[in-house]
Design a protein around this motif. Structure first.
Motif, PDB file in Angstrom:
ATOM      1  N   ALA A  55      -0.427   8.051   0.007  1.00  0.00           N
ATOM      2  CA  ALA A  55       0.626   8.175  -1.002  1.00  0.00           C
ATOM      3  C   ALA A  55       0.066   7.907  -2.383  1.00  0.00           C
ATOM      4  N   ASP A  56       0.697   8.511  -3.364  1.00  0.00           N
ATOM      5  CA  ASP A  56       0.356   8.216  -4.755  1.00  0.00           C
ATOM      6  C   ASP A  56       0.853   6.819  -5.080  1.00  0.00           C
ATOM      7  N   ALA A  57       0.099   6.122  -5.897  1.00  0.00           N
ATOM      8  CA  ALA A  57       0.480   4.766  -6.289  1.00  0.00           C
ATOM      9  C   ALA A  57       0.940   4.754  -7.732  1.00  0.00           C
ATOM     10  N   ARG A  58       1.950   3.980  -7.997  1.00  0.00           N
ATOM     11  CA  ARG A  58       2.364   3.746  -9.375  1.00  0.00           C
ATOM     12  C   ARG A  58       1.283   2.916 -10.040  1.00  0.00           C
ATOM     13  N   ILE A  59       1.107   3.097 -11.339  1.00  0.00           N
ATOM     14  CA  ILE A  59       0.101   2.320 -12.053  1.00  0.00           C
ATOM     15  C   ILE A  59       0.412   0.833 -11.961  1.00  0.00           C
ATOM     16  N   SER A  60       1.691   0.470 -11.979  1.00  0.00           N
ATOM     17  CA  SER A  60       2.036  -0.950 -11.876  1.00  0.00           C
ATOM     18  C   SER A  60       1.610  -1.520 -10.530  1.00  0.00           C
ATOM     19  N   THR A  61       1.698  -0.728  -9.478  1.00  0.00           N
ATOM     20  CA  THR A  61       1.256  -1.186  -8.154  1.00  0.00           C
ATOM     21  C   THR A  61      -0.252  -1.386  -8.149  1.00  0.00           C
ATOM     22  N   LEU A  62      -1.000  -0.439  -8.705  1.00  0.00           N
ATOM     23  CA  LEU A  62      -2.453  -0.582  -8.768  1.00  0.00           C
ATOM     24  C   LEU A  62      -2.861  -1.777  -9.622  1.00  0.00           C
ATOM     25  N   LEU A  63      -2.147  -1.989 -10.719  1.00  0.00           N
ATOM     26  CA  LEU A  63      -2.445  -3.145 -11.571  1.00  0.00           C
ATOM     27  C   LEU A  63      -2.196  -4.450 -10.830  1.00  0.00           C
ATOM     28  N   ARG A  64      -1.118  -4.525 -10.081  1.00  0.00           N
ATOM     29  CA  ARG A  64      -0.812  -5.740  -9.315  1.00  0.00           C
ATOM     30  C   ARG A  64      -1.871  -5.991  -8.240  1.00  0.00           C
ATOM     31  N   ILE A  65      -2.248  -4.943  -7.525  1.00  0.00           N
ATOM     32  CA  ILE A  65      -3.259  -5.074  -6.470  1.00  0.00           C
ATOM     33  C   ILE A  65      -4.589  -5.516  -7.082  1.00  0.00           C
ATOM     34  N   ALA A  66      -4.983  -4.879  -8.172  1.00  0.00           N
ATOM     35  CA  ALA A  66      -6.243  -5.243  -8.833  1.00  0.00           C
ATOM     36  C   ALA A  66      -6.220  -6.699  -9.280  1.00  0.00           C
ATOM     37  N   HIS A  67      -5.108  -7.134  -9.840  1.00  0.00           N
ATOM     38  CA  HIS A  67      -4.988  -8.523 -10.296  1.00  0.00           C
ATOM     39  C   HIS A  67      -5.166  -9.494  -9.128  1.00  0.00           C
ATOM     40  N   VAL A  68      -4.506  -9.216  -8.035  1.00  0.00           N
ATOM     41  CA  VAL A  68      -4.606 -10.089  -6.855  1.00  0.00           C
ATOM     42  C   VAL A  68      -6.037 -10.115  -6.319  1.00  0.00           C
ATOM     43  N   LEU A  69      -6.703  -8.959  -6.351  1.00  0.00           N
ATOM     44  CA  LEU A  69      -8.075  -8.882  -5.836  1.00  0.00           C
ATOM     45  C   LEU A  69      -9.101  -9.389  -6.854  1.00  0.00           C
ATOM     46  N   GLY A  70      -8.662  -9.695  -8.067  1.00  0.00           N
ATOM     47  CA  GLY A  70      -9.564 -10.251  -9.070  1.00  0.00           C
ATOM     48  C   GLY A  70     -10.507  -9.230  -9.674  1.00  0.00           C
ATOM     49  N   VAL A  71     -10.072  -7.969  -9.729  1.00  0.00           N
ATOM     50  CA  VAL A  71     -10.888  -6.923 -10.325  1.00  0.00           C
ATOM     51  C   VAL A  71     -10.062  -6.202 -11.381  1.00  0.00           C
ATOM     52  N   HIS A  72     -10.737  -5.448 -12.235  1.00  0.00           N
ATOM     53  CA  HIS A  72     -10.031  -4.631 -13.207  1.00  0.00           C
ATOM     54  C   HIS A  72      -9.565  -3.353 -12.495  1.00  0.00           C
ATOM     55  N   VAL A  73      -8.437  -2.842 -12.908  1.00  0.00           N
ATOM     56  CA  VAL A  73      -7.891  -1.665 -12.238  1.00  0.00           C
ATOM     57  C   VAL A  73      -8.880  -0.498 -12.245  1.00  0.00           C
ATOM     58  N   THR A  74      -9.712  -0.402 -13.273  1.00  0.00           N
ATOM     59  CA  THR A  74     -10.682   0.700 -13.302  1.00  0.00           C
ATOM     60  C   THR A  74     -11.703   0.582 -12.178  1.00  0.00           C
ATOM     61  N   ASP A  75     -11.924  -0.630 -11.673  1.00  0.00           N
ATOM     62  CA  ASP A  75     -12.827  -0.795 -10.526  1.00  0.00           C
ATOM     63  C   ASP A  75     -12.272  -0.107  -9.279  1.00  0.00           C
ATOM     64  N   LEU A  76     -10.964   0.026  -9.204  1.00  0.00           N
ATOM     65  CA  LEU A  76     -10.339   0.693  -8.073  1.00  0.00           C
ATOM     66  C   LEU A  76     -10.308   2.204  -8.254  1.00  0.00           C
ATOM     67  N   LEU A  77     -10.407   2.638  -9.506  1.00  0.00           N
ATOM     68  CA  LEU A  77     -10.294   4.061  -9.801  1.00  0.00           C
ATOM     69  C   LEU A  77     -11.627   4.778  -9.853  1.00  0.00           C
ATOM     70  N   HIS A  78     -12.709   4.043 -10.103  1.00  0.00           N
ATOM     71  CA  HIS A  78     -14.039   4.647 -10.246  1.00  0.00           C
ATOM     72  C   HIS A  78     -15.052   3.936  -9.375  1.00  0.00           C
ATOM     73  N   ASP A  79     -16.079   4.694  -8.983  1.00  0.00           N
ATOM     74  CA  ASP A  79     -17.191   4.106  -8.211  1.00  0.00           C
ATOM     75  C   ASP A  79     -17.897   3.051  -8.995  1.00  0.00           C
TER      76      ASP A  79
END
Length: 79
Positions: A55-79
């Motif tokens: 499923a497509d993710a809302r940016i707010s969902t990706l931001l929340r997940i990244a925050h919990v994982l302790g990474v910047h959201v761009t780390d989830l979007l790019h290699d």
């Protein structure tokens, strides 16, 4: 204007890659899916769909997940 590859295939590959990066980051930190979706304040089904790349993710969902994982959201979007 250049032609993009078939949208469905391109989007599916990108969603799967993002989900894989989330999974790898989560497992690197020895966390369960449950610990992440609860801390991120997203539903189990939404989290599983994002991590599974179905499923497509809302940016707010990706931001929340990244925050919990302790990474910047761009780390989830790019290699």
């Amino acid at each position: 204007m250049p032609t993009l590859p078939d949208d469905d295939d391109w989007l599916r590959r990108e969603r799967l890659a993002i989900g894989d990066r989330i999974r790898v980051t989560r497992l690197r930190d020895n966390r369960t899916q449950e610990s992440v979706f609860l801390a991120a304040g997203v539903s189990r089904s939404a989290y599983q769909a994002v991590e599974g790349g179905t499923a497509d993710a809302r940016i707010s969902t990706l931001l929340r997940i990244a925050h919990v994982l302790g990474v910047h959201v761009t780390d989830l979007l790019h290699d």
